[in-house]
Scaffold this motif. Structure first.
Motif, short mmCIF file in Angstrom:
data_model
loop_
_atom_site.label_atom_id
_atom_site.label_comp_id
_atom_site.label_asym_id
_atom_site.label_seq_id
_atom_site.Cartn_x
_atom_site.Cartn_y
_atom_site.Cartn_z
N TRP A 13 28.22 36.40 -17.76
CA TRP A 13 28.18 36.08 -16.35
C TRP A 13 29.04 37.02 -15.54
O TRP A 13 30.19 37.30 -15.87
N TYR A 48 27.78 29.65 -14.19
CA TYR A 48 27.64 29.39 -15.62
C TYR A 48 28.33 28.11 -16.07
O TYR A 48 27.84 27.42 -16.95
N THR A 102 25.75 34.28 -22.93
CA THR A 102 25.80 34.65 -21.52
C THR A 102 26.80 35.78 -21.30
O THR A 102 27.75 35.96 -22.06
N ASP A 136 23.69 36.41 -14.38
CA ASP A 136 23.85 36.68 -15.81
C ASP A 136 23.34 38.09 -16.08
O ASP A 136 22.16 38.39 -15.89
#
Length: 790
Positions: free
Chosen positions: A423, A566, A421, A461
């Motif tokens: 974020w 997240y 990820t 994201d």
């Protein structure tokens, strides 16, 4: 109500105390000015060898009533050279204005001499720590480290420079504490502007309000507030510093001001840059000797941190005018700040990250206005307005599992246990703070404050989207009204106040765990009312007692309501925290010719409800959710003693004892059922006994006139406390006793223009733990160069 009866009785007792007035007194008055011609506020004016003393007001004026006779009029203030004048007082008399000269050498020592603005604040009705940071300009500490040595305050860091930290005042911490700079919320300048980033040079003093917070700060602080006061002088100056230390740590700061005397135009600027590898050694940690991805063995050893680099930068500037017919203060300004930080561990140092990092930046634009005597005498108005945009990114891309030796094995998940990820969290903020105050007469005044705080929440994201299609909004409206009264020539001061906390929540119609949704929005509007009183009575000019109470609320944060996309899911059903905060205390000061004492003591009680905490969300241990989980009771005692001898030797000691208990009888918000196993148990990961001691020695005119040598030693003590609930605690879940000693020596030249200092922190290389039993640095050294030009 019982509470109302108690405070009514206390108020009656206070107002019934009568002072004794002696006959045949005459009045002595005058004005004290700085050498720039500006009125000197908060200066001590006393008749030497007597109990007659007072402080100058904002116009530099003073008035003393005393019996006729021959006296020595003594004028003193921290940072200024003292003046003494012989007077023959036989009838009401006005002394010609006295000008005092700033003493730069005195600013380079840690001292407690004189009645300054700091002492004036400590003698107010509020329970407050006041720290004169001008006297600390040569140390390398940041503001959180300075405050960690004051009474009732505990700062627990998770590592070195730039690490996450928990700031506690009288047992309440986290979002219960609000931070300000010159009365304006610090977070306006972005999430990278935190207390442990700001060098001490950028402040003039710091005020720490405990439990009961003045209305003029316009805050929803539940447990207290920290207000950083910067240099407000009008004259030109330049203050620069650079320090270098262990773990490749660098810190530089600059603040200055220039004024065009003809037009009155003023330009102010400040900034800092911090960097550290934070590669201190972790002692006795467990590491896996890797044979292959599936085989290995665990051994203990000493290893250096390798993913903990930190960098922060901030710059701000203001352009404007002061002392104009249309404005006493008018400035427009802007700021920019940014940080980059490797994330070495979570809350458990057995889990090691090798590539996870976060970073962000923020910019802001502001307008500041102040006009005294607006439309009529004694009606003052101030306004601050700003727009800021704060953006942060947390990056977790590596499918690896790291160990303390820097080695790793491949893993099916990213380092934090999820898919890769990146974020992004973006939160534009609109902020307005205004204050209207009116002095009815010398003994009565009113103040009205209004604050608007509106934040948009955008999370997404970056590996998937480039924006949040349906962000949420959180708007706070806080109104405060206070009334202050004085009795018996200001011996008794009462401040009554009320606050209204309004919150408007605009959330996506179909909110998801990530905090986003599709379709329209739902708009909720809620309001809450708080109130309080703060009283102080001066038994003598040297002895005072005080008491205060507040019913306070802390409104929900935007990340608590909407999550961060997240690791924290949304919870729009959260309620605000609330608390009944009580303080009692007293002080005594003695200012003999050579010996100066200041003693302060107090007790406090906090009864907080609907405390907001992050808990595991469903069965997924990697995801949390904020909920109103518990009620908390804090009971505590504290004391602080300061001593100064002839401006040569200064010493101090403070001590805090507190019990922070879980007051949640039935879990899950119910009113019946099985009593919680931790009911009335000590709250985990919370220190309950700690203190500080310091000793300093100053040698004036060392080697050469105008040069000064200063030595300082301090000790920080923290008694052991449980990492987990005490009822379930075992020896290895204890955070052990801490004894951390620091020493420094500084040398200033040319009346404080050139300065150099050497410091050693954790002199004995004690194995230091802090928040969540995470290891902190061992012994470290630093050198600082400081230049001041005025």
């Amino acid at each position: 109500m019982q509470i109302s009866k108690i405070f009514s009785l206390a108020l009656i007792l206070l107002t019934s105390i009568q002072g004794f007035s002696q006959s045949k007194k005459v009045i002595l008055n005058g004005i004290i000015l700085e050498n720039t011609g500006k009125p000197a506020e908060g200066v001590s004016v006393a008749l030497k060898g007597t109990a007659y003393s007072t402080l100058t007001n904002e116009n530099g004026e003073y008035e003393i009533a005393a019996e006729p006779g021959n006296y020595v009029l003594s004028v003193s203030s921290v940072g200024f050279k003292s003046k003494q004048t012989k007077i023959n007082l036989q009838s009401d008399q006005t002394v010609p204005s006295i000008s005092i000269e700033e003493d730069m050498a005195a600013l380079n020592e840690v001292q407690v001499k004189g009645i300054s603005k700091v002492t004036k604040i400590k003698e107010s009705a509020f329970q407050v720590n006041a720290v004169d940071t001008k006297a600390m300009a040569n140390i390398t500490s940041n503001l959180s480290q300075v405050l960690n040595k004051t009474t009732g305050v505990k700062v627990r860091e998770q590592g070195g420079m730039g690490s996450d930290f928990e700031f506690s005042i009288n047992g309440l911490s986290g979002s219960a504490i609000k931070f300000f700079i010159d009365g304006i919320p610090l977070d306006i300048m972005g999430s990278s502007m935190t207390l442990n980033n700001i060098p001490v040079n950028l402040s003039e003093r710091i005020e720490v309000y405990k439990g009961v917070v003045p209305v003029n700060l316009g805050s929803d602080a539940l447990g207290g507030a920290v207000n950083i006061i910067t240099n407000h002088q009008i004259s030109d100056y330049l203050d620069m510093s650079y320090s270098f230390g262990s773990f490749n740590t660098h810190s530089t700061s600059l603040t200055g001001q220039a004024r065009d005397k003809k037009s009155g135009l003023i330009f102010k600027a400040s900034g800092f840059l911090n960097y550290s590898d934070n590669d201190y050694k972790m002692r006795g940690v467990e590491v896996r000797e890797v044979i292959d991805a599936d085989n290995g063995r665990f051994v203990k050893g000493d290893f250096r941190r390798f993913n903990d680099q930190f960098k922060s930068v901030m710059g701000q500037a203001e352009l404007g005018f002061v002392d104009k017919s249309w404005a006493d203060v008018f400035f427009i300004g802007g700021s920019y700040s940014a940080t980059e930080k490797g994330i070495q561990t979570g809350t458990n140092q057995n889990v090691v990250y090798g590539q996870v990092h976060r970073g962000g930046d923020a910019y802001s634009f502001s307008l500041r206005y102040l006009k005294k005597n607006l439309f009529t005498k004694d009606l003052d108005f101030s306004l601050f307005s700003s727009y800021s945009d704060d953006q942060n990114t947390v990056t977790d891309l590596a499918y690896r599992k790291y160990y303390w030796d820097g080695k790793y094995v491949p893993n099916q998940f990213s380092e934090t246990g999820k898919q890769a990820t990146k974020w992004n969290i973006q939160r534009p903020k609109y902020f307005i703070a205004s204050n209207l105050s009116y002095k009815i007469n010398d003994n009565n005044s009113l103040s009205l404050n209004y604050t608007l705080d509106k934040v948009d929440n955008k999370t997404y994201d970056k590996l998937i989207n480039d924006k949040d299609d349906n962000p949420g909004k959180l708007t706070k409206n806080i109104v405060g009204l206070s009334y202050q009264q004085n009795f018996f020539e200001e011996k008794l001061t009462n401040t009554f106040f009320g606050k209204y906390y309004g919150m408007i929540l605009e959330q996506p119609f179909a909110i998801t765990d990530s905090g986003t949704g599709a379709g329209g929005t739902i708009k909720d509007n809620n309001g809450y009312t708080g109130y309080g009183i703060a009283s102080r009575y001066k038994i003598t000019p040297s002895i005072g007692i005080k008491a205060s109470y507040e019913k306070a609320y802390r409104l929900q944060r935007v990340d608590e309501m909407f999550g961060n996309g997240y690791s924290v899911v949304a919870n729009p059903d959260l309620k605000p925290e609330n608390s009944n905060n009580y303080n009692v205390g007293g002080y005594w000061k003695n200012e003999a010719e050579n010996h100066h004492f200041f003693v302060e003591t107090g007790g406090y009680l906090r009864k907080a409800k609907d405390f907001i905490s992050a808990i595991v969300y469903q069965s997924n241990t990697q995801i949390s959710k904020f909920q109103n989980t518990s009620n908390i009771i804090v009971k505590g005692l504290e004391a602080d003693i300061k001593y100064n001898y002839q401006n040569k030797i200064n010493a101090g000691i403070n001590f805090t004892y507190q019990k922070t208990l879980d007051d949640t009888k039935y879990p899950n918000g119910s009113n019946s059922g099985t009593i919680s196993a931790t009911y009335r148990d000590d709250l985990p990961n919370t220190p309950w006994m700690f203190g500080n001691a310091n000793l300093g020695y100053r040698k004036s005119d060392f080697i050469k006139k105008g040069n000064n040598l200063q030595f300082n030693w301090d000790l920080q003590y923290t008694h052991w406390y449980y990492l987990t609930w005490a009822k379930y605690g075992v020896d290895n879940s204890k955070i052990p006793d801490q004894y951390i000693q620091n020493v420094s020596v500084s040398y200033s030249m040319n009346e404080g223009r050139y300065n150099v200092s050497l410091e050693c922190n954790n002199l004995t290389n004690y194995l230091a733990y802090d928040n969540f039993k995470l290891q902190k640095q061992g012994r470290s050294f630093s050198i600082k160069f400081h230049y001041f030009l005025k």
